[in-house]
Design an enzyme around this catalytic site. Structure first.
Site, PDB file in Angstrom:
ATOM      1  N   SER A 234      -4.214  -8.180   6.301  1.00 35.28           N
ATOM      2  CA  SER A 234      -3.152  -7.843   5.352  1.00 35.28           C
ATOM      3  C   SER A 234      -3.702  -7.785   3.945  1.00 35.28           C
ATOM      4  O   SER A 234      -4.670  -8.472   3.610  1.00 35.28           O
ATOM      5  CB  SER A 234      -2.045  -8.897   5.395  1.00 35.28           C
ATOM      6  OG  SER A 234      -2.446 -10.083   4.726  1.00 35.28           O
ATOM      7  N   ASP A 235      -3.083  -6.955   3.093  1.00 36.64           N
ATOM      8  CA  ASP A 235      -3.313  -7.128   1.669  1.00 36.64           C
ATOM      9  C   ASP A 235      -2.754  -8.489   1.292  1.00 36.64           C
ATOM     10  O   ASP A 235      -1.902  -9.055   1.986  1.00 36.64           O
ATOM     11  CB  ASP A 235      -2.644  -6.006   0.870  1.00 36.64           C
ATOM     12  CG  ASP A 235      -3.325  -5.776  -0.473  1.00 36.64           C
ATOM     13  OD1 ASP A 235      -4.031  -6.687  -0.952  1.00 36.64           O
ATOM     14  OD2 ASP A 235      -3.143  -4.693  -1.057  1.00 36.64           O
ATOM     15  N   TRP A 236      -3.224  -9.018   0.168  1.00 36.24           N
ATOM     16  CA  TRP A 236      -2.917 -10.398  -0.186  1.00 36.24           C
ATOM     17  C   TRP A 236      -1.422 -10.568  -0.500  1.00 36.24           C
ATOM     18  O   TRP A 236      -0.873  -9.853  -1.336  1.00 36.24           O
ATOM     19  CB  TRP A 236      -3.790 -10.820  -1.355  1.00 36.24           C
ATOM     20  CG  TRP A 236      -5.064 -11.505  -0.932  1.00 36.24           C
ATOM     21  CD1 TRP A 236      -5.539 -12.675  -1.428  1.00 36.24           C
ATOM     22  CD2 TRP A 236      -6.005 -11.103   0.070  1.00 36.24           C
ATOM     23  NE1 TRP A 236      -6.713 -13.036  -0.796  1.00 36.24           N
ATOM     24  CE2 TRP A 236      -7.026 -12.087   0.125  1.00 36.24           C
ATOM     25  CE3 TRP A 236      -6.085 -10.022   0.943  1.00 36.24           C
ATOM     26  CZ2 TRP A 236      -8.090 -12.010   1.006  1.00 36.24           C
ATOM     27  CZ3 TRP A 236      -7.163  -9.938   1.817  1.00 36.24           C
ATOM     28  CH2 TRP A 236      -8.141 -10.922   1.847  1.00 36.24           C
TER      29      TRP A 236
END
Length: 821
Positions: A234-236
């Site tokens: 995932s993106d953060w």
């Protein structure tokens, strides 16, 4: 995958088959959740060490976001794409892998292969191009290079993360043909051509589902159709739902320790909401990534130590790449290259000439050990006394992180004021995540951080001081408290503390050369429940503001008595950065006026544009030369001197079309309406859209000049040899000038009688060729069958002939041939 033995993949799968049944549910659920900001947990019981990830596309930050741990800073991704040379970018990738290994990093959070849908996109500089084929080719070179160095990549942001406004919540509405032909194409090319070990899921939604839960695109397209076997990260802070993410194909939820995986995932399995077999598949992919990167002791890494590429000189690589990326847009009367002996004096003008902007804002940021500014580069290259420097016009009136003249350290204290630990600070910023704290400091005891030290001003007058970050601050200068207050968040972006503008708090009258004590006390807020415990604060400063009219007059006066004038204009971090989109394409401050005033008194005015993405240049026809330096990385000043003086030819070609003005740009809508952003333009972005409109751009996609002349003499189409095979075109070029040179031969396809609504021309292939003065060379360019295809529920190629336009840009077809794919 580069493996030192042919059956490495089978060995990995066999090791996973043994390890996986022995892991309990809680352990498996924990493994797919970040244990902190940048890493996954270790499992000593199976010989698994912690896997470490790090930003970013132009350098490897490591786990500490601090200048105390310096990194090589390469030019911006737009600059990388401007080289049109995947082989060169492959070498850059090998250097980044070398940097990653030095810093103990196993996976690089890069490259960014979203498209330049609109010039207003805030992270335009971090993406390669408006063209999916060029983006895919450059990205393939990057991934190959990094992974040849034994380090993983996460190709990002999958998919349609092409603007920053409301990026966490926006639903981008993209029809299937547009999604396939444009936005998915770079990812597909990289999966096929480089076999990346990771992909990063974007924040945004696409046609309803958020990308971290997008079963159709992640499981269906990425894994099912393309055969991607790596991990999806995932993106953060992007994940929202435990069941949605795991069923939607997301393998790793970052960062930790508070994520929708871990305990929540184990609970969802026990509640019957998630199949344990689905978790097992995510764990399998994480273990596969760990094995490939060498952190699983049961399996040899994908690249053995004796197979690693030969060490590269990072400084030399940064300098070479910058020079190869510079794009010469205009060169009236061949004012460039400059002959220092013949031209005599040179006036260098612009705040960015002294304080160069070498990279964009946001998560790409790294801290190089040194930066060569244009002023330093040209001073070193020109004869003594040949160069004069004037500021001319400052593009920003903002404060910046305390740097020149400051000697600082960070002191950490508990609630009673007892010192817990200290850290040196190369500048006035503290950025610590989780347990990444100075020795002796723990989060449970940390109450305040004091940035303290001395400042010796370069200029006398009113100096401005301020803060950057969120929370309670006490600011003092020369023993006097100037500010005692609290900074609060304005928006919902969890990165606001890092990306928000600095705030001016007070002014102090100081004398040049007289040292004063400075201090900024930051009271650490309650971090209970925070997604990541982070400490972020900065002491910011600005020198006395000089009279803007006087600065311009001084620059004009210097230019009027010099044989040539070089004006460096630039954007700022408030213009180009992660976290927000641009409002316009104008250069900030009075830089346009500066250029026009200088050009009026010196006919040999050369403008260097220090920007990562397009800006309006209303003066472009009034100056002798225009050079794009992009964000050129740490060696930008040396590379600029190389190119301006002719030691290196400007090798770059535009990876995106530059408009005359924003109003002419085909796509300017980047702000959602009612939470949705509709890609109504379909497949017509960039040059594809410019070809259909009435407005003419300032410079077309692919444009760029060199220091020699080229003739295109012949082109011969070969193949395809099979029904589904790729074709080739052999192009013969003649360097008809008096200097050695490098050319980018570009091939564009067209189908004038197409039954499909197509662009007038689109990129089908390209190659760089280097040739001595007076010599000829024949270059072979592959024409993938897919570049002729369109999406109609599946890939289809119209029967019949396509035209090939061969030349120096999309608008410069010097040779025309036909091909039947």
């Amino acid at each position: 995958m580069n493996s030192h033995h042919a059956d490495h993949g089978a060995e990995i799968e066999a090791a996973i088959d043994v390890a996986l049944p022995a892991l309990g549910l809680d352990v498996k659920a924990k493994l797919v959740a970040g244990q902190g900001m940048w890493s996954l947990p270790a499992l000593p019981e199976i010989g698994l060490r912690s896997l470490v990830m790090s930003d970013g596309p132009i350098g490897v930050r490591g786990v500490r976001w601090t200048a105390a741990d310096p990194s090589i800073a390469l030019p911006s991704p737009t600059a990388m794409a401007a080289t049109w040379d995947p082989g060169l970018i492959r070498r850059a990738g090998r250097l980044l892998a070398q940097e990653a290994r030095r810093k103990g990093v196993h996976v690089l959070l890069a490259p960014t292969v979203n498209l330049h849908r609109s010039p207003l996109g805030g992270r335009h500089f971090e993406c390669y191009s408006e063209d999916p084929f060029l983006t895919g080719a450059i990205g393939t070179g990057y991934v190959r290079g990094v992974q040849e160095g034994g380090v993983g990549t996460t190709v990002k942001h999958f998919v349609a993360n092409d603007a920053e406004t409301d990026r966490f919540t926006v639903d981008n509405l993209v029809d299937e043909r547009t999604l396939r032909e444009l936005y998915l194409t770079p990812f597909e090319m990289i999966v096929a051509g480089a076999k990346p070990w990771g992909v990063m899921a974007a924040y945004n939604s696409v046609n309803g589902p958020t990308m971290t839960e997008h079963d159709e695109l992640q499981n269906g397209v990425l894994r099912g159709e393309w055969g991607f076997d790596g991990a999806i990260v995932s993106d953060w802070f992007a994940t929202r739902s435990t069941t949605g993410a795991i069923d939607g194909g997301l393998d790793v939820a970052m960062p930790g320790p508070h994520t929708v995986y871990g305990e929540a995932l184990a609970a969802a399995v026990r509640a019957g909401e998630v199949e344990e077999s689905t978790v097992d598949e995510a764990v399998r992919r994480v273990l596969r990534l760990a094995a490939r990167t060498g952190v699983w002791d049961r399996v040899a890494p994908a690249v053995a130590a004796d197979e690693l590429p030969a060490p590269l000189d990072g400084v030399a690589m940064a300098r070479e790449l910058a020079g190869r990326a510079f794009v010469l847009l205009r060169n009236r009367d061949e004012v460039l290259p400059l002959d220092a002996a013949r031209h005599g004096t040179v006036a260098l003008i612009g705040a960015a000439a002294r304080d160069a902007r070498v990279l964009g804002g946001g998560s790409v940021q790294v801290f190089p050990e040194h930066v060569v500014s244009p002023l330093e580069g040209l001073r070193a290259a020109l004869p003594e006394g040949a160069l004069t420097y004037r500021i001319g016009a400052d593009p920003t009136d903002e404060l910046s992180v305390a740097g020149n003249g400051f000697e600082l350290r960070a002191v950490c204290r508990d609630a009673e004021g007892t010192v817990l630990g200290e850290d040196t600070l190369p500048h006035g910023m503290v950025q610590w995540f989780g347990t990444d704290l100075p020795d002796g400091v723990t989060l449970d005891r940390l109450h305040s951080v004091e940035i303290t030290g001395r400042f010796t001003p370069r200029e006398s007058g009113l100096h401005s001081f301020g803060t950057k970050g969120l929370g309670a601050f006490t600011l003092s200068v020369d023993g006097t408290v100037l500010f005692d207050g609290v900074a609060v968040a304005d928006g919902l972006d969890p990165f606001e503390a890092f990306f928000a503008a600095p705030a001016e708090r007070a002014k102090a009258e100081l004398v040049a050369g007289k040292t004063v004590e400075v201090g900024l006390i930051y009271t650490v807020p309650d971090l209970t429940g925070a997604p990541v415990a982070s400490i972020s604060c900065a002491l910011v400063h600005r020198e006395p503001q000089l009279d803007a009219d006087e600065l311009i007059e001084e620059a004009v006066a210097a230019a009027s008595v010099s044989d040539a004038a070089i004006v460096v204009v630039a954007t700022t971090e408030r213009v180009e950065s992660e976290g927000f989109d641009r409002a316009d394409l104008r250069l900030p401050g009075r830089q346009d006026e500066l250029v026009q005033r200088v050009a009026a008194v010196n006919p040999r005015t050369i403008v260097v544009v220090n920007a990562g993405s397009p800006v309006e240049m209303p003066w472009r026809d009034e100056v002798a030369a225009v050079m794009l330096s992009w964000f050129p990385g740490q060696e930008g000043g040396s590379a600029l001197a190389d190119v301006l003086l002719g030691d290196t030819e400007p090798g770059g070609r535009l990876p995106t079309t530059w408009p005359v003005r924003l109003d002419d740009a085909p796509v300017t809508q980047v702000r959602p309406r009612d939470g949705k952003l509709s890609y109504d333009e379909g497949v017509f972005i960039g040059y594809r859209a410019w070809q259909r409109g009435d407005a003419e751009p300032a410079y077309w996609f692919g444009h760029g000049l060199g220091y020699t002349e080229w003739s295109y003499e012949d082109a011969r189409v070969v193949g395809p040899d099979t029904v589904d095979g790729d074709g080739r075109v052999m192009v013969t070029v003649h360097n008809s000038g008096i200097r050695d040179g490098r050319e980018v031969v570009q091939v564009y396809a067209s189908r004038p009688d197409s039954a499909v609504d197509r662009p007038h021309r689109w990129l089908a292939g390209f190659a760089t060729v280097k040739c001595a003065a007076g010599a000829r060379a024949t270059v072979e360019i592959t024409l993938p069958r897919r570049v002729f295809a369109h999406w109609d529920g599946e890939w289809a190629v119209e029967a019949g002939e396509f035209e090939l336009h061969i030349g120096r840009s999309v608008a410069d077809g010097r040779l025309v041939r036909t091909v039947t794919p």
